[in-house]
Design a protein around this motif. Structure first.
Motif, PDB file in Angstrom:
ATOM      1  N   THR A 142      32.775 -36.865  -1.673  1.00 23.28           N
ATOM      2  CA  THR A 142      33.067 -36.274  -0.370  1.00 23.28           C
ATOM      3  C   THR A 142      31.899 -36.498   0.570  1.00 23.28           C
ATOM      4  N   PHE A 143      32.138 -36.255   1.849  1.00 20.92           N
ATOM      5  CA  PHE A 143      31.103 -36.406   2.867  1.00 20.92           C
ATOM      6  C   PHE A 143      29.926 -35.470   2.574  1.00 20.92           C
ATOM      7  N   THR A 144      30.231 -34.244   2.177  1.00 22.03           N
ATOM      8  CA  THR A 144      29.163 -33.275   1.904  1.00 22.03           C
ATOM      9  C   THR A 144      28.338 -33.683   0.687  1.00 22.03           C
ATOM     10  N   ALA A 198      36.168 -29.250   9.574  1.00 21.17           N
ATOM     11  CA  ALA A 198      35.776 -27.834   9.460  1.00 21.17           C
ATOM     12  C   ALA A 198      34.915 -27.616   8.219  1.00 21.17           C
ATOM     13  N   GLU A 199      35.240 -28.332   7.150  1.00 28.35           N
ATOM     14  CA  GLU A 199      34.460 -28.219   5.913  1.00 28.35           C
ATOM     15  C   GLU A 199      33.061 -28.806   6.100  1.00 28.35           C
ATOM     16  N   ILE A 200      32.972 -29.928   6.828  1.00 26.92           N
ATOM     17  CA  ILE A 200      31.673 -30.540   7.107  1.00 26.92           C
ATOM     18  C   ILE A 200      30.801 -29.592   7.929  1.00 26.92           C
ATOM     19  N   LEU A 201      31.391 -29.010   8.957  1.00 24.16           N
ATOM     20  CA  LEU A 201      30.654 -28.113   9.844  1.00 24.16           C
ATOM     21  C   LEU A 201      30.182 -26.869   9.102  1.00 24.16           C
ATOM     22  N   ASP A 202      31.037 -26.343   8.257  1.00 23.58           N
ATOM     23  CA  ASP A 202      30.674 -25.157   7.479  1.00 23.58           C
ATOM     24  C   ASP A 202      29.505 -25.470   6.536  1.00 23.58           C
ATOM     25  N   PHE A 203      29.531 -26.652   5.948  1.00 24.76           N
ATOM     26  CA  PHE A 203      28.448 -27.071   5.051  1.00 24.76           C
ATOM     27  C   PHE A 203      27.132 -27.162   5.813  1.00 24.76           C
ATOM     28  N   LEU A 204      27.147 -27.734   7.006  1.00 22.88           N
ATOM     29  CA  LEU A 204      25.935 -27.884   7.802  1.00 22.88           C
ATOM     30  C   LEU A 204      25.373 -26.532   8.225  1.00 22.88           C
ATOM     31  N   ARG A 225      37.940 -30.682  17.789  1.00 22.74           N
ATOM     32  CA  ARG A 225      37.941 -29.743  18.912  1.00 22.74           C
ATOM     33  C   ARG A 225      36.577 -29.753  19.604  1.00 22.74           C
ATOM     34  N   GLU A 226      36.598 -29.543  20.915  1.00 27.33           N
ATOM     35  CA  GLU A 226      35.384 -29.676  21.719  1.00 27.33           C
ATOM     36  C   GLU A 226      34.284 -28.727  21.263  1.00 27.33           C
ATOM     37  N   GLU A 227      34.656 -27.478  20.968  1.00 27.64           N
ATOM     38  CA  GLU A 227      33.627 -26.516  20.563  1.00 27.64           C
ATOM     39  C   GLU A 227      33.004 -26.890  19.213  1.00 27.64           C
ATOM     40  N   GLN A 228      33.792 -27.501  18.327  1.00 33.47           N
ATOM     41  CA  GLN A 228      33.262 -27.945  17.034  1.00 33.47           C
ATOM     42  C   GLN A 228      32.287 -29.101  17.225  1.00 33.47           C
TER      43      GLN A 228
END
Length: 678
Positions: free
Chosen positions: A11-13, A45-51, A133-136
């Motif tokens: 996976t990316f993470t 969303a999973e990538i962002l949560d990981f970061l 999404r823009e905010e993400q």
């Protein structure tokens, strides 16, 4: 195999953890390439949560990105990608095709190469980022510390350098003498391109004085640059419009397209330098990121190149063809009768050509010699029909289609406009119908009369030997008559393109005026004769060349098919009618009812496919040149069908209508000659 399988499942993470659990100071592209390979397999969303929950890895990843891009120029990505690099279509097409198959070797220390190397499928990657999404996306840029790219002096210097490169190139192209002549209206104004460069010089000076400098949307400098960019684009628009009056060459077409692309790119870049509030820094940084990706995804796009390069040329070709097409549309009973008489004259000449071809076919010789004889026979016959002001029915569709498209594009394209267009279609159809009748009704009996006269004179039935083949060729169940009719229709379409292209070249190079003022012609023949030659050329040359090549195409197709071992030939309604007459006479009229019915029916089937193919291709080209979209074409088709159901006889007979005057006004077209400065 195991390594590939593991990479595919990763996976990316997981890849992030592998490379950035420590501060990675490498400038290798391997980590970024590996991340891009796995990017679309992991929900964002999973990538962002990981970061968010792994600040150390996030910091290391951000450090790597900033370290990797630091010092790498990106001006090529703004000034080269998806902008024409050649001033002619074929060199540009060849360059893009080669780059697509074998990517060019570039300076590896640049963002241009970095994006190419890291992104295997740039279009899919761009689509992935656009769907976030823009905010993400804002949060991602903030977490990685790349939210202030456009505020960094090095990046700002690259952006300004890109603006200057494009401005210099635009000025160079716009100052070309041929380009300047395309917009004579601007001779009375200050040149907007030079004024634009002056404003950019002021912008550069401001940056040199203060590297934190940004434009503001209310700044006079920004407004002035926007005004000059708009004026430069208006220059290009006027030049394109004037091409309808003055003609245009492929080189100038490409130059104008390139200027427009560069001006649009300058507008994109300028907007990145406009910061009204702090949040605009993040917004413009994202926009720069997306711009670079988007430009790179289209850098070798062949479809866009073909579309941009051919739309205007097809518009000009169909426009000059349309000037001739207006003469093929009957409006009154007298026009209708005149068309019948012209078509009858064409039928008589074709009947003679049919007899000549019969004799040429009996002469000993190679396929090449027969091709030359057939081509000469057709070409001279068609030119004779044209110069004697007679009509060959199937030559009309390629001309009238262009006229119809021009009329539609000049209307408002409302329901009322569609009804008027449908009425014009009825006039075109009945003109084609009566021309068919004139050709066929004269071709058949005249060919019959000639072969009979030769039989009486020489006491020999010259058609007897080939009668069986002539009749078999007219049977669609025993031959490829329909396919051959479509081939003839295609050549009719091509001859229409040739006519329009010759007309465009004649206008662009101002050939008629050159002939009128030619010193040798004026000295030896006199000014009056030179003027007469000029007028004759202007009226007839495009038609002569078009008919000459149409004859060549028809004449060589059969022999070329024999040489290649392919069943290639042509079938034309008027020639088919003459050949049926020869077949019947060669058989001594001893033919069964099936043969009579099938051969006569096939004559009109051949005419239908001649018309359908030539008109269909011509109308598609004409509509494309006028940028008529598919939805509008469907509405046009429905309106034509409704009009036919209400007024079927108007498609065959010259019945008066209240719309006659409207369509007459729509067809009026005034030619414009070049200004003296050309």
């Amino acid at each position: 195999m195991t390594l590939y399988h593991n990479r595919k499942r990763a996976t990316f993470t997981a890849v992030l953890t592998k490379y950035f659990s420590f501060q990675n100071e490498t400038k290798s592209l391997e980590p970024l390439s590996d991340l891009m390979l796995h990017l679309r397999r992991t929900p964002f969303a999973e990538i962002l949560d990981f970061l968010r929950h792994n600040p150390d890895i996030t910091a290391n990843f951000g450090f790597y990105l900033n370290h990797l891009f630091d010092g790498k120029p990106f001006n090529l990505s703004l000034t080269e990608a998806n902008i024409l690099s050649e001033n002619a279509f074929y060199p540009e097409f060849k360059k893009r095709l080669l780059d697509k198959v074998l990517p060019a070797v570039e300076n590896e220390n640049s963002v241009w190469v970095l994006v190419d190397t890291a992104s295997v499928r740039p279009i899919k990657d761009l689509e992935y980022f656009r769907n976030i999404r823009e905010e993400q996306l804002d949060e991602l840029f903030l977490l990685l510390g790349i939210d202030d790219i456009v505020a960094r002096p090095k990046a700002k210097r690259e952006i300004l350098f890109s603006l200057n490169i494009l401005a210099w190139r635009v000025i160079g192209n716009a100052m070309d003498a041929e380009v300047v002549h395309m917009a004579p209206e601007y001779r009375q104004f200050d040149n907007p391109f030079l004024a634009l460069q002056n404003e950019l010089d002021v912008l550069n000076e401001n940056f040199l004085e203060d590297q934190q400098f940004f434009l503001h949307s209310r700044d006079e400098l920004y407004k002035q640059i926007k005004v000059y960019l708009t004026q430069c684009l208006e220059f290009v628009t006027i030049a394109f419009k004037n091409s309808e009056k003055y003609g245009i060459s492929g080189k100038i077409n490409q130059s104008l397209i390139k200027i427009r692309q560069q001006l649009n790119r300058m507008t994109d870049i300028l907007e990145i330098l406009v910061v009204d509030s702090e949040k605009d820094v993040l917004k413009n940084s994202k926009q720069l990121f997306f711009n670079i990706l988007e430009y790179k995804t289209h850098k070798n796009n062949l479809r866009d190149l073909i579309s941009d390069s051919t739309t205007l040329m097809s518009h000009l070709i169909t426009n000059h063809t349309a000037e001739t097409g207006a003469h093929y549309i009957t409006s009154s009973k007298s026009d209708y009768f005149t068309m019948f008489m012209k078509a009858s004259g064409g039928g008589i000449i074709v009947a003679c050509l049919v007899i000549l071809k019969l004799f040429y076919g009996t002469l000993p010789g190679s396929d090449f010699s027969h091709a030359v004889l057939y081509a000469f026979n057709y070409a001279m016959g068609f030119i004779m029909i044209y110069l004697m002001n007679f009509s060959l029915a199937t030559k009309q569709p390629a001309m009238t289609a262009a006229t119809m498209a021009r009329v539609l594009s000049e209307g408002e394209n409302t329901r009322k406009n569609y009804v008027e267009f449908a009425h014009l279609v009825s006039k075109v159809f009945r003109s084609q119908f009566i021309a068919f009748m004139g050709n066929v009704l004269l071709s058949f009996p005249v060919a019959l009369a000639i072969i009979y006269g030769l039989d009486v004179l020489f006491q020999q039935n010259f058609a007897a030997e080939k009668a069986t083949k002539l009749l078999t060729d007219q049977d669609p169940f025993k031959s490829k008559a329909i396919l051959h009719a479509c081939i003839a229709g295609f050549f009719l379409f091509v001859s229409g393109i040739i006519s329009g292209n010759v007309g465009n070249s004649s206008v662009y190079y101002n050939i008629p005026k050159r002939l009128a003022k030619n010193p040798l012609l004026n000295y030896f023949l006199g000014a009056r004769t030179a003027k007469g030659i000029s007028n004759y050329y202007a009226r007839n040359w495009a038609g002569i060349v078009s008919n000459f090549w149409f004859g060549i195409f028809l004449g060589v197709t059969g022999p070329i098919g024999i040489f290649l071992g392919l069943d290639l030939d042509i079938r034309h309604i008027t020639f088919a009618a003459g050949n049926v007459a020869l077949g019947f006479y060669g058989k001594g009229f001893n033919v069964d009812l099936y043969t009579v019915i099938i051969t006569v029916t096939t004559v009109f089937l051949i005419g239908f496919f001649n018309f359908a193919v030539s008109f269909g291709l011509s109308i598609l080209l004409a509509f494309r040149s006028r940028k008529v979209d598919l939805g509008e074409m469907k509405e046009i088709s429905r309106e034509i069908w409704r009009y036919f159901m209400k007024n079927p006889f108007r498609f065959f007979l010259p019945i008066r209508s209240e719309l006659d005057e409207t369509t007459k006004d729509m067809l009026n077209y005034r030619k414009v000659t070049k200004p003296e400065g050309r």
